[in-house]
Each structure stands twice: as structure tokens, then as C-alpha cells.
Motif scaffolding. Sequence first.
Motif, PDB file in Angstrom:
ATOM      1  N   LEU A  97       0.934  -1.163  -0.455  1.00  0.00           N
ATOM      2  CA  LEU A  97       0.028   0.026  -0.226  1.00  0.00           C
ATOM      3  C   LEU A  97       0.538   1.492  -0.305  1.00  0.00           C
ATOM      4  N   LEU A  98       1.622   1.115   0.147  1.00  0.00           N
ATOM      5  CA  LEU A  98       2.754   2.084   0.663  1.00  0.00           C
ATOM      6  C   LEU A  98       3.407   2.689  -0.363  1.00  0.00           C
ATOM      7  N   ASP A  99       3.912   1.193  -0.945  1.00  0.00           N
ATOM      8  CA  ASP A  99       4.332   1.718  -2.403  1.00  0.00           C
ATOM      9  C   ASP A  99       3.802   2.393  -3.444  1.00  0.00           C
ATOM     10  N   GLN A 100       2.418   1.972  -3.671  1.00  0.00           N
ATOM     11  CA  GLN A 100       1.197   2.128  -5.043  1.00  0.00           C
ATOM     12  C   GLN A 100       0.866   4.117  -3.914  1.00  0.00           C
ATOM     13  N   HIS A 101       1.033   4.227  -3.008  1.00  0.00           N
ATOM     14  CA  HIS A 101       0.725   6.013  -2.673  1.00  0.00           C
ATOM     15  C   HIS A 101       1.476   6.303  -2.934  1.00  0.00           C
ATOM     16  N   GLN A 102       2.910   6.381  -3.026  1.00  0.00           N
ATOM     17  CA  GLN A 102       3.723   6.631  -3.138  1.00  0.00           C
ATOM     18  C   GLN A 102       4.206   7.831  -4.223  1.00  0.00           C
ATOM     19  N   THR A 103       4.551   9.524  -3.877  1.00  0.00           N
ATOM     20  CA  THR A 103       3.974  10.393  -5.089  1.00  0.00           C
ATOM     21  C   THR A 103       6.097  10.341  -5.680  1.00  0.00           C
ATOM     22  N   ASN A 104       6.477   9.766  -5.396  1.00  0.00           N
ATOM     23  CA  ASN A 104       7.514   9.192  -6.753  1.00  0.00           C
ATOM     24  C   ASN A 104       8.264   8.135  -6.896  1.00  0.00           C
ATOM     25  N   HIS A 105       7.978   7.313  -7.716  1.00  0.00           N
ATOM     26  CA  HIS A 105       8.600   6.350  -6.861  1.00  0.00           C
ATOM     27  C   HIS A 105      10.723   6.197  -7.383  1.00  0.00           C
ATOM     28  N   GLU A 106      11.096   6.982  -7.857  1.00  0.00           N
ATOM     29  CA  GLU A 106      12.152   7.302  -7.130  1.00  0.00           C
ATOM     30  C   GLU A 106      13.354   7.671  -6.132  1.00  0.00           C
ATOM     31  N   GLU A 107      12.104   8.182  -5.508  1.00  0.00           N
ATOM     32  CA  GLU A 107      12.098   8.933  -3.987  1.00  0.00           C
ATOM     33  C   GLU A 107      11.328   8.257  -2.833  1.00  0.00           C
ATOM     34  N   GLN A 108      10.464   8.018  -2.861  1.00  0.00           N
ATOM     35  CA  GLN A 108       9.992   6.608  -2.353  1.00  0.00           C
ATOM     36  C   GLN A 108       9.536   7.552  -0.501  1.00  0.00           C
ATOM     37  N   LEU A 109       9.097   9.291  -1.509  1.00  0.00           N
ATOM     38  CA  LEU A 109       8.554   9.688  -0.540  1.00  0.00           C
ATOM     39  C   LEU A 109       6.867   9.400  -0.739  1.00  0.00           C
ATOM     40  N   ILE A 110       5.727   9.998   0.864  1.00  0.00           N
ATOM     41  CA  ILE A 110       5.187  10.010   0.508  1.00  0.00           C
ATOM     42  C   ILE A 110       4.179  10.863   1.586  1.00  0.00           C
ATOM     43  N   SER A 111       2.703  11.538   0.484  1.00  0.00           N
ATOM     44  CA  SER A 111       2.413  13.198   1.371  1.00  0.00           C
ATOM     45  C   SER A 111       1.364  12.224   2.832  1.00  0.00           C
ATOM     46  N   TYR A 112       0.814  13.272   3.638  1.00  0.00           N
ATOM     47  CA  TYR A 112       0.366  13.292   3.942  1.00  0.00           C
ATOM     48  C   TYR A 112      -1.409  12.956   4.123  1.00  0.00           C
ATOM     49  N   LYS A 113      -1.571  13.016   2.702  1.00  0.00           N
ATOM     50  CA  LYS A 113      -2.942  13.118   2.116  1.00  0.00           C
ATOM     51  C   LYS A 113      -2.907  11.328   2.140  1.00  0.00           C
ATOM     52  N   ASP A 114      -1.613  10.611   1.113  1.00  0.00           N
ATOM     53  CA  ASP A 114      -1.376   9.586   0.365  1.00  0.00           C
ATOM     54  C   ASP A 114      -1.677   8.524   2.873  1.00  0.00           C
ATOM     55  N   PHE A 115      -0.771   9.574   3.404  1.00  0.00           N
ATOM     56  CA  PHE A 115      -0.642   8.941   4.485  1.00  0.00           C
ATOM     57  C   PHE A 115      -2.387   8.253   4.782  1.00  0.00           C
ATOM     58  N   GLN A 116      -2.724   9.034   5.468  1.00  0.00           N
ATOM     59  CA  GLN A 116      -4.633   9.651   5.599  1.00  0.00           C
ATOM     60  C   GLN A 116      -4.683   8.183   4.884  1.00  0.00           C
ATOM     61  N   LYS A 117      -4.998   7.746   3.956  1.00  0.00           N
ATOM     62  CA  LYS A 117      -5.349   6.859   2.582  1.00  0.00           C
ATOM     63  C   LYS A 117      -4.905   5.885   3.190  1.00  0.00           C
ATOM     64  N   VAL A 118      -3.938   5.828   3.522  1.00  0.00           N
ATOM     65  CA  VAL A 118      -3.221   4.180   3.375  1.00  0.00           C
ATOM     66  C   VAL A 118      -3.670   3.738   4.605  1.00  0.00           C
ATOM     67  N   ALA A 119      -3.659   4.857   5.881  1.00  0.00           N
ATOM     68  CA  ALA A 119      -3.992   4.485   6.383  1.00  0.00           C
ATOM     69  C   ALA A 119      -5.968   3.963   7.113  1.00  0.00           C
ATOM     70  N   GLN A 120      -6.072   4.639   6.131  1.00  0.00           N
ATOM     71  CA  GLN A 120      -7.831   3.207   5.730  1.00  0.00           C
ATOM     72  C   GLN A 120      -8.023   2.727   5.506  1.00  0.00           C
ATOM     73  N   LEU A 121      -6.604   1.804   4.589  1.00  0.00           N
ATOM     74  CA  LEU A 121      -7.036   0.958   3.483  1.00  0.00           C
ATOM     75  C   LEU A 121      -6.574  -0.015   4.382  1.00  0.00           C
TER      76      LEU A 121
END
Length: 306
Positions: A97-121
Amino acid sequence: MDFKATLRKKLVVLNSKPVASGVKEDEYFQQYLNEINKKSVTGKCRSIPRFFRFFWRLPREDELLKQKLREETRSNFLQRRSRQLLDNNELKALWMLLDQHQTNHEEQLISYKDFQKVAQLAGPKVKPYFTSMIFAKLQQGDLQGRVSIMSIFNYVMRKVWLQQTRVGLSLYDASGQGYLREADLENYISELLPTLPQLEGLERSFHSFYICTAVRKFLFFLDTLRAGRIRILDILACSFLDDLLELRDEDLSKEIQEQNWFSAPSALRVYGHYLNLDRDHNGMLSQSELAGYGSGTLTEPFLERI
């Protein structure tokens, strides 16, 4: 009539009135207080009543039913806490889930909105690790306020490991008071030995010495008051348990084993030192034999105290 004259007339009227009610209130208060004190002295209750009972008292040795009830209750509690932890499959799903919702595959970073989505899923088990405070703590100076998914996953892994280890150590807490005695530590390490591949080469006759060596390391540094017990939280906070469980790695290099106190080469080296010091081979070290330890720098007062 000006304002000053009006104010003077008001003051004269107030001063001419009888005693203020505040004085009467003080008299009434003192009167009622004296009456209450007289009743408390002459009444039946001459001491502070007991408002609690010692329900937390440990059962005695002859109270077998209470002991069994306590053990069963603690066992059910620890099993319930263990079921609340993430297993390997759930951790793998979290990483996906973290890998699917990261903003950039090269940097492997995630925003707070996507962080919340992962928490719900991810489900209810993951929500305690996905809070705004944890997200802020894992910040590493990204200009867009993003967090590394590797940092998040490592944090969750570490927390789950600590909680699993705490549950595992609590199973050996015979008293249920949150600490391990020397016998409890010996039982824990003796049952842990078969799960450590790096110690498979140790002879079974050497296991008792190894357990003693490992237990004394914990007690010497963590039982500073010499109470004969160590808090489980102190065991988790120190690095000794990490070093011990590091021996689960089958590919552990010889250099790391030499630096690890709990490794087989380290235990054999300590055992060899004492065998060489024991010149009369009676299994004990006299003061003169112990004086030859290392380069012979131990002082006489130190040896006498030992």
C-alpha cells in the motif's frame, strides 16, 4: 452637586450602617465548624475509614485456585494483545500500500493525504501507527512536507517487534508485576537457544555456562539496586536483547560475532580465560588465581572484596 460631594455622602451613609454581613458570616462559620468538630470526636468514627481493599495482593502459595485464575487471566490478556499485532502477511500488505501511494517512485516519498489513505485501507491494526504526530516525527526536511515510505515501514516494524518481544517476555513473568527474576531470565534464554542458528555449534554440556554468562550480563547492568529482578521495560530499552536476537541471522560475519557478547566465540573466550586461571582444576578461583586475570592489574583490595 458635583461628583465629589455625592461620593462623600454615600460614604457617610455606608459608615453609619450596622456591622457588615461578612463579619456575621465568619461568626456563623466558626460556630458551625465547632459543632462539626464536637460531633466527629464524640461520634463512633474515630479514624479515617478504609476506602479501598488490597485486591491487587498476589495469591499465597496455598491459594491454588487464585493462582490458577491469575495465570489464566494473564494468559488470555497476553494472547489478546498478541492478536492485536500485525503479522508478516499484514506487514507485506502494508508495504504494498505504501508503495502504491508514494508520490515519486524514485524518491519513495508519501504525502500526508496519501498517508491517511493508507491508514484507511490498511485496517484497524495499522491506525495506531498512522497518526499525524508520527507523520510529523518522521519528517526529514522535505520542502513539500513528505515522508519516506521506508521510514514509515521501519517505524512500524520496530514498534511491532518491541510489542511482540514485550509479550514474549511477559510470558516468563511469573509474578505478573512487570519484571523478570534471575530464574525467569534463565528460562527465557534456555528456551531461546534452539531458535538461534549461531549457537547451534555449542555443546549441550556448555549450555548451562552460556545461560549463566548471558543472564549475568543483564543483571549486572540493569539490576543496579541488586534487587534480583529486572523490569521488562528496561530490557526492551537497552541493546542487550538486540545483540542476543542478532544471533538469529545465519549469515552473521565473524567480525560482528567477535564484537557480540552473546555470540558463541565470545562465550567460549570468557570460559577459556577462567579455565586457564583455575590451575588446580577445582572449578573455583582462589584470590591468587584471580590475581592472574588479564595482565595482573587487579589490586589486592579489589580481589579481597570479590
